[in-house]
Design an enzyme around this catalytic site. Structure first.
Site: not given
Length: 517
Positions: A172-173, A407-408
């Site tokens: 959980g949290g 772009g790589a």
């Protein structure tokens, strides 16, 4: 005036109660399962006799739902400061023998207090998580406690290293505190981490799953990417934590623990030349390059099982602590995808925060093509790498081994993206795209008209590599610092690191950039 014996006796009894935690029976039960207690974990972490405990005699203050009758020594968590390899480290260890290690108001206060002390004193924080979650009896006080811990995690982020060990339940949290830290180490046995368990998922969605699929160390290390290291057991987790801390500075204003020898060794490593496959299309195992580049082959890989097409981790190169970011052509041809972008961007930003130089090893054909990648947001995720490198002011050394396309090429820290020095092997290819793809666009008519289109295509591709993708062309344009033999790499990179350690770079004043998340 001497202290009365009854006072000394009372103090001794109180300490004995605190040190026994949930009692001998519960401690014995843990030992039967092969598990350590909270205090035994800290004893294994710190150098003998160096642990100074904070809040040993703290107790819960809840007086409802029968809690007023319960003794909860230390309120289920042990906190303090000790020494690891001669340096102070703050730590907390949740005590499952006391109320299942559940978090209440005082429990949270103890964690927050030790974190605040660590931030002020400039020392790393190690949290050992083993808790049943929020203490239901304390209601909103437990929720408030978690909020306070999360807030401290964020305040300390970028100030001191934060490391989490998941050695038991973390549900959980409670899972969000370790998620806010820099590195997570999770044991294969006894540990689970999840927001919603299988029962809740089944009741809410109708989906059937298992804890192994959603909450195990293997699932988080290989699929979700939440965990950076898998440990076989608690002792192994503590060994990994010590190894990790050995590469990190105590805080963001200190230097990493470099160990430079008095003299650089520039002798060539001829075996590095033999690592390259004879066929340029054959995959290169970048870990073999890393092994020869780093001191004694000692490389601490981070997130080894997640996004294997990129390799990141810590090492020393002739004594200088260094972060490595490297394409792995053995996996997905070394392309960059969503997970690889996230993995490397976070690692780059960590190195920048804590003054750790970055060496980037490049062999990348581009970003991974595909509908799933485009719809999954590869543009946004790939931009994280560009942002991380461009925003980093630490020394950045790039070595282009083979392919560096499109772009790589930029995303792997080209000179334009802020690399201080870029070296290329003679086998490097720097271009908008690979030769085979480029000639289909540039020479389509000529290839279609040729008697043997395949032969013509191959000839055009070879000509393209020589004229338009050659590292010599990039060197002529000032895009790389030098072309070097692979055998020279270790010596040249070591020298480059030494020459850039004194680097200082001023950026425009601002709160922070807005990285694409």
């Amino acid at each position: 005036m001497p202290i009365a014996p009854e006072h000394l006796k009372r103090l001794e009894e109180a300490r004995q109660v605190a040190e026994l935690g949930g009692g001998e029976a519960r401690i014995a039960k843990r030992h039967e399962k092969g598990l350590l207690t909270a205090r035994e974990r800290l004893a294994a972490l710190f150098e003998p006799g160096t642990f100074m405990e904070f809040g040993q005699l703290a107790q819960h203050t809840c007086n409802q739902f029968g809690m007023e009758k319960k003794s909860m020594p230390g309120d289920g968590v042990v906190t303090g400061v000790g020494y690891v390899d001669g340096r102070p480290v703050a730590a907390f260890s949740q005590d499952f023998t006391v109320g299942g290690g559940a978090l209440g108001r005082i429990h949270a206060k103890k964690i927050c207090d030790i974190m605040e002390y660590a931030g002020q004193a400039g020392m790393p924080v190690l949290g050992i998580n083993d808790s049943g979650g929020a203490r239901i009896q304390e209601g909103e006080d437990s929720l408030s406690g978690y909020g306070q811990v999360f807030f401290k995690n964020v305040l300390l982020s970028g100030v001191v290293p934060q490391v989490s060990i998941i050695a038991g339940p973390c549900a959980g949290g409670a899972a969000y505190s370790p998620a806010l830290t820099d590195f997570l180490i999770m044991t294969r046995k006894n540990a689970q981490m999840f927001i919603c368990g299988p029962e809740v998922i089944k009741a809410s969605t109708g989906q059937t799953t298992t804890m192994e699929e959603i909450g195990s160390a293997d699932a988080h290390a290989a699929i979700s990417g939440n965990v950076h290291f898998i440990a076989n057991d608690e002792q192994h987790a503590l060994q990994i934590a010590k190894k990790l801390l050995s590469f990190l500075p105590s805080n963001n204003v200190g230097d990493p623990p470099h160990r430079p020898p008095p003299n650089l060794v520039l002798n060539p490593d001829h075996e590095m030349n033999d690592i390259l496959p004879a066929d340029p299309k054959s995959p290169l195992d970048v870990k073999k390059v890393i092994h020869r580049l780093v001191d004694d082959g000692d490389f601490l890989e981070v997130q080894e099982f997640f996004a294997k097409n990129i390799v990141v981790g810590f090492c020393r190169i002739q004594g200088i602590v260094t972060g490595i970011v490297a394409n792995q052509p053995n996996v997905k041809a070394g392309t960059l995808d969503i997970d690889a972008s996230d993995k490397s961007a976070r690692f780059i930003r960590f190195c920048n925060i804590f003054n750790i130089p970055i060496v980037t090893l490049v062999d990348v054909p581009g970003f991974l093509p595909g509908v799933a990648q485009e719809r999954g947001g590869i543009i946004r995720h790939g931009a994280k790498m560009l942002f991380a490198y461009a925003a980093s002011t630490v020394p950045k050394i790039t070595v282009i081994m083979r392919k560096a396309y499109g772009g790589a090429y930029l995303a792997m820290c080209s000179a334009d993206m802020g690399a201080d020095m870029v070296f290329a092997w003679p086998t490097a290819e720097i271009a908008v795209m690979g030769a085979e793809g480029a000639v289909k666009i540039l020479y389509k008519r000529e290839i279609d008209a040729a008697e043997d289109p395949a032969k013509a295509s191959a000839e055009f591709a070879a000509d393209y590599r020589d004229k338009f993708a050659s590292p010599y062309r990039a060197a002529a344009k000032g895009m790389i610092t030098d072309i070097i033999e692979p055998s020279q790499t270790r010596g040249i990179v070591a020298m480059a690191l030494r020459n850039t350690l004194s680097k200082r770079e001023t950026r425009p004043p601002k709160k922070h950039g807005n990285i694409p998340l």
